[in-house]
Write an enzyme that holds these catalytic residues in place. Structure first.
Site, PDB file in Angstrom:
ATOM      1  N   HIS A   1      13.323 -20.965   6.991  1.00  0.00           N
ATOM      2  CA  HIS A   1      14.196 -21.213   5.842  1.00  0.00           C
ATOM      3  C   HIS A   1      15.392 -20.261   5.872  1.00  0.00           C
ATOM      4  O   HIS A   1      16.536 -20.678   5.612  1.00  0.00           O
ATOM      5  CB  HIS A   1      13.410 -21.028   4.546  1.00  0.00           C
ATOM      6  CG  HIS A   1      14.251 -21.146   3.307  1.00  0.00           C
ATOM      7  ND1 HIS A   1      14.507 -22.350   2.692  1.00  0.00           N
ATOM      8  CD2 HIS A   1      14.901 -20.204   2.577  1.00  0.00           C
ATOM      9  CE1 HIS A   1      15.272 -22.154   1.636  1.00  0.00           C
ATOM     10  NE2 HIS A   1      15.534 -20.860   1.537  1.00  0.00           N
ATOM     11  N   GLU A   2      15.138 -18.996   6.201  1.00  0.00           N
ATOM     12  CA  GLU A   2      16.228 -18.027   6.268  1.00  0.00           C
ATOM     13  C   GLU A   2      17.187 -18.346   7.419  1.00  0.00           C
ATOM     14  O   GLU A   2      18.391 -18.162   7.304  1.00  0.00           O
ATOM     15  CB  GLU A   2      15.680 -16.609   6.399  1.00  0.00           C
ATOM     16  CG  GLU A   2      14.811 -16.159   5.234  1.00  0.00           C
ATOM     17  CD  GLU A   2      15.481 -16.373   3.890  1.00  0.00           C
ATOM     18  OE1 GLU A   2      16.715 -16.165   3.789  1.00  0.00           O
ATOM     19  OE2 GLU A   2      14.790 -16.774   2.938  1.00  0.00           O
TER      20      GLU A   2
ATOM     21  N   HIS B   1      19.720 -20.802   6.395  1.00  0.00           N
ATOM     22  CA  HIS B   1      20.923 -20.251   5.768  1.00  0.00           C
ATOM     23  C   HIS B   1      21.930 -19.802   6.825  1.00  0.00           C
ATOM     24  O   HIS B   1      23.140 -19.963   6.648  1.00  0.00           O
ATOM     25  CB  HIS B   1      20.558 -19.069   4.872  1.00  0.00           C
ATOM     26  CG  HIS B   1      19.879 -19.453   3.605  1.00  0.00           C
ATOM     27  ND1 HIS B   1      20.393 -20.414   2.759  1.00  0.00           N
ATOM     28  CD2 HIS B   1      18.723 -19.019   3.033  1.00  0.00           C
ATOM     29  CE1 HIS B   1      19.591 -20.551   1.707  1.00  0.00           C
ATOM     30  NE2 HIS B   1      18.568 -19.717   1.861  1.00  0.00           N
TER      31      HIS B   1
END
Length: 244
Positions: A100-101, A104
């Site tokens: 998920h990071e 980004h």
């Protein structure tokens, strides 16, 4: 009248607090439930490095920070910080959070518009939150001692600028929601494409990320309620000053 509004907003805030608590419990529950080894046995750190390299991103490092689920991407320092519960953990939940990071990071690399807007809003929102209340108070003083006698609304308009600045935090949360959802979408896609998770493991990983998204929904609703309370408070404050 003010007492009635106060009771309404109090009930709404309590409802948001309950929803926020439930969302937080869902996140921890999902993380605990799927804190099981993934088929590839890759850790959160392995996942982050693998996805960065696979996407040709070599100027971002992977670090470790204290805490649980304190993972975040720091674009200024060019580092993806993974929490203690994610960094060396080879569970389905841990790699989902790590991916998920990286989602980004890819938003920044691909020029994802909502991500750009959120980045621009960060300093503006911080500035606006500090300036909002002083502007309202200055506007009230002008309305009481200058504006009311001069038959103009300069003080009121100044206060409304303060309200708009206060509302930037709600706008920030509104933009944050699609940014987080898109990062999760990218994460699930990358995890399967790179063979880190199997198709069967994609579903539980998605549940972890979906549970995390609920916390952002809760934050948005809470921010909206506080903004409406502030807006109504200012309107009533100026209405009362004119009556006086």
């Amino acid at each position: 009248m003010y007492f009635e509004y106060y009771i309404i907003f109090l009930l709404l805030i309590l409802a948001c607090a309950a929803f926020s608590g439930w969302a937080s419990m869902r996140v921890h529950s999902a993380y605990s439930k799927y804190n099981i080894p993934n088929a590839s046995h890759m850790t959160g750190y392995d996942t982050a490095v693998r996805l960065l390299n696979a996407n040709g991103v070599f100027d971002v490092s992977v670090g470790r920070v204290k805490g649980s689920l304190s993972d975040h991407f720091d674009p200024k320092r060019q580092v993806v910080n993974l929490s203690e519960t994610t960094y060396g953990n080879d569970s389905v939940a841990a790699v989902a959070v790590a991916a998920h990071e990286i989602g980004h990071v890819m938003q920044r690399e691909k020029g994802y518009i909502p991500y750009k807007i959120r980045t621009v809003l960060v300093p503006i929102t911080n500035f606006g939150s500090r300036l909002a209340l002083p502007l309202v108070l200055i506007g009230l003083l002008i309305d009481l001692f200058v504006g009311f006698n001069a038959q103009n609304d300069v003080g009121f308009y100044l206060a409304m600028v303060g309200v708009v600045l206060y509302g930037l935090s709600t706008l920030f949360m509104l933009v944050t929601l699609p940014v987080e959802l898109d990062a999760s979408r990218r994460a699930k896609k990358m995890l399967v494409e790179e063979g880190i998770l199997t198709e069967e493991e994609k579903r539980p990983a998605g549940k972890v990320l979906s549970a995390a998204a609920l916390t952002y929904v809760a934050s948005l609703l809470t921010s909206l309620i506080y903004f409406l309370r502030f807006f109504v408070w200012v309107l009533m404050l100026f209405g009362r000053s004119r009556r006086d």
